[in-house]
Scaffold this active site. Structure first.
Site, PDB file in Angstrom:
ATOM      1  N   GLY A 161      -6.169   1.506  -1.358  1.00 27.79           N
ATOM      2  CA  GLY A 161      -6.536   0.102  -1.495  1.00 27.79           C
ATOM      3  C   GLY A 161      -5.874  -0.740  -0.427  1.00 27.79           C
ATOM      4  N   GLN A 212      -2.832  -8.214   3.881  1.00 32.14           N
ATOM      5  CA  GLN A 212      -2.008  -7.141   4.454  1.00 32.14           C
ATOM      6  C   GLN A 212      -2.301  -6.928   5.936  1.00 32.14           C
ATOM      7  OE1 GLN A 212      -3.001  -4.298   1.018  1.00 32.14           O
ATOM      8  NE2 GLN A 212      -0.963  -3.628   1.653  1.00 32.14           N
ATOM      9  N   CYS A 228       2.474   1.037  -1.866  1.00 35.11           N
ATOM     10  CA  CYS A 228       1.754  -0.012  -1.147  1.00 35.11           C
ATOM     11  C   CYS A 228       1.827   0.291   0.342  1.00 35.11           C
ATOM     12  CB  CYS A 228       2.394  -1.369  -1.436  1.00 35.11           C
ATOM     13  SG  CYS A 228       1.581  -2.749  -0.608  1.00 35.11           S
ATOM     14  N   LEU A 229       0.712   0.139   1.029  1.00 30.92           N
ATOM     15  CA  LEU A 229       0.701   0.390   2.474  1.00 30.92           C
ATOM     16  C   LEU A 229       1.647  -0.554   3.219  1.00 30.92           C
ATOM     17  CD1 LEU A 229      -3.093   1.079   3.053  1.00 30.92           C
ATOM     18  CD2 LEU A 229      -1.202   2.704   3.287  1.00 30.92           C
ATOM     19  N   HIS A 286      -3.348  -4.563  -8.527  1.00 30.06           N
ATOM     20  CA  HIS A 286      -2.387  -4.543  -7.417  1.00 30.06           C
ATOM     21  C   HIS A 286      -2.943  -5.341  -6.223  1.00 30.06           C
ATOM     22  CE1 HIS A 286       0.509  -2.196  -4.700  1.00 30.06           C
ATOM     23  NE2 HIS A 286      -0.327  -2.743  -3.827  1.00 30.06           N
ATOM     24  N   GLU A 287      -4.216  -5.124  -5.914  1.00 31.61           N
ATOM     25  CA  GLU A 287      -4.813  -5.787  -4.740  1.00 31.61           C
ATOM     26  C   GLU A 287      -5.062  -7.277  -5.004  1.00 31.61           C
ATOM     27  OE1 GLU A 287      -4.544  -4.146  -2.165  1.00 31.61           O
ATOM     28  OE2 GLU A 287      -4.414  -2.121  -2.984  1.00 31.61           O
ATOM     29  N   HIS A 302      -2.033  -9.216  -4.276  1.00 26.52           N
ATOM     30  CA  HIS A 302      -1.844  -9.510  -2.845  1.00 26.52           C
ATOM     31  C   HIS A 302      -2.505 -10.840  -2.460  1.00 26.52           C
ATOM     32  CE1 HIS A 302       0.242  -6.108  -1.063  1.00 26.52           C
ATOM     33  NE2 HIS A 302      -0.583  -5.222  -1.627  1.00 26.52           N
TER      34      HIS A 302
HETATM   35  C1  QAP Z   1      -2.199   0.309  -4.078  1.00 25.36           C
HETATM   36  O1  QAP Z   1      -1.651   1.642  -2.266  1.00 25.36           O
HETATM   37  C2  QAP Z   1      -1.973   1.211  -5.235  1.00 25.36           C
HETATM   38  O2  QAP Z   1       4.242   4.472   0.554  1.00 25.36           O
HETATM   39  C3  QAP Z   1      -2.733   1.010  -2.856  1.00 25.36           C
HETATM   40  O3  QAP Z   1       4.073   5.993   2.754  1.00 25.36           O
HETATM   41  C4  QAP Z   1      -1.011   2.203  -5.204  1.00 25.36           C
HETATM   42  O4  QAP Z   1      -2.914   2.818  -0.870  1.00 25.36           O
HETATM   43  C5  QAP Z   1      -2.692   1.064  -6.363  1.00 25.36           C
HETATM   44  C6  QAP Z   1       0.627   4.568   0.898  1.00 25.36           C
HETATM   45  C7  QAP Z   1      -0.827   3.045  -6.280  1.00 25.36           C
HETATM   46  C8  QAP Z   1      -2.510   1.891  -7.437  1.00 25.36           C
HETATM   47  C9  QAP Z   1      -1.576   2.884  -7.388  1.00 25.36           C
HETATM   48  C10 QAP Z   1       1.873   4.276   0.418  1.00 25.36           C
HETATM   49  C11 QAP Z   1       0.525   5.346   2.035  1.00 25.36           C
HETATM   50  C12 QAP Z   1      -0.592   4.044   0.271  1.00 25.36           C
HETATM   51  C13 QAP Z   1       3.012   4.762   1.037  1.00 25.36           C
HETATM   52  C14 QAP Z   1      -1.808   2.548  -1.278  1.00 25.36           C
HETATM   53  C15 QAP Z   1       2.911   5.551   2.177  1.00 25.36           C
HETATM   54  C16 QAP Z   1       1.655   5.845   2.670  1.00 25.36           C
HETATM   55  C17 QAP Z   1      -0.584   3.125  -0.715  1.00 25.36           C
HETATM   56 CO    CO Z   2      -0.284  -3.179  -1.746  1.00 29.98          CO
END
Ligand code: QAP
Ligand code: CO
Length: 179
Positions: A46, A51, A92-93, A134-135, A138
């Protein structure tokens, strides 16, 4: 490769409130395409426009295993949320390498617009419900780390700032030498 770079916590631009999208034109399609590319490239499940330093209410996500089910939410709103909560280990990215458990409503009903401006509603549960909430946070300038205790949050902030400093030194040819 994607052209958009992703802001990293604790960049204060991540705390800006996004404005609604008013015009559903080519520019919006380009933004959403570029956001999807940045998300798949990362890779992530996501991404919200703030971001990538665009402060407009636009979200892309893909929770599918095959990475072929892009979902786009423009001007999303949570209409109803279940009283029942569920925990999930979120990342989170914008906060790479950090995962913490957050509790949120287990089910939500979301109203949004698609890329052409048509309104739609979905009922979400499980990972989809976590990801949408979550999004949408943001878009309000709110991050998953804001649900954690001040102590945990400040540890994460310091870790991210330290990584940022180390990355800057690494890029500098004279790193390791006194300057
Ligand atoms: C949000 O998060 C989310 O730490 C999206 O090193 C996360 O795409 C919603 C990511 C979990 C629900 C559950 C995170 C990639 C990606 C990192 C992501 C990383 C590389 C996170
Ligand atoms: Co995020």
């Amino acid at each position: 490769m994607s052209s958009l770079s992703i802001l990293r916590y604790p960049d204060p631009r991540l705390n800006q409130v996004s404005r609604p999208v008013a015009v559903f034109d080519e520019r919006l399609k380009t933004l959403v395409n570029d956001m999807a590319a940045a998300m798949y490239d990362a890779p992530g499940i996501g991404l919200a426009a703030p971001q990538v330093d665009v402060h407009e209410q636009s979200i892309v996500l893909d929770i599918s295993e095959a990475r072929n089910s892009l979902q786009v939410f423009i001007n999303p709103e949570i209409i109803t949320a279940s009283a029942e909560k569920a925990p999930y280990d979120e990342g989170c990215l914008s906060v790479p390498g950090i995962y913490e458990t957050v509790e949120r409503p287990a089910r939500v009903k979301v109203r949004a617009q698609d890329i052409n401006g048509r309104h739609f509603e979905i009922n979400a549960e499980g990972l989809l419900a976590v990801c949408i909430q979550h999004e949408i946070d943001h878009l309000k300038g709110f991050m998953f780390v804001d649900y954690l205790s001040p102590l945990k949050r400040s540890r994460i902030k310091n870790r991210m700032l330290k990584e940022e400093r180390e990355q800057k030194r690494g890029k500098n040819k004279t790193s390791g030498k006194k300057r």
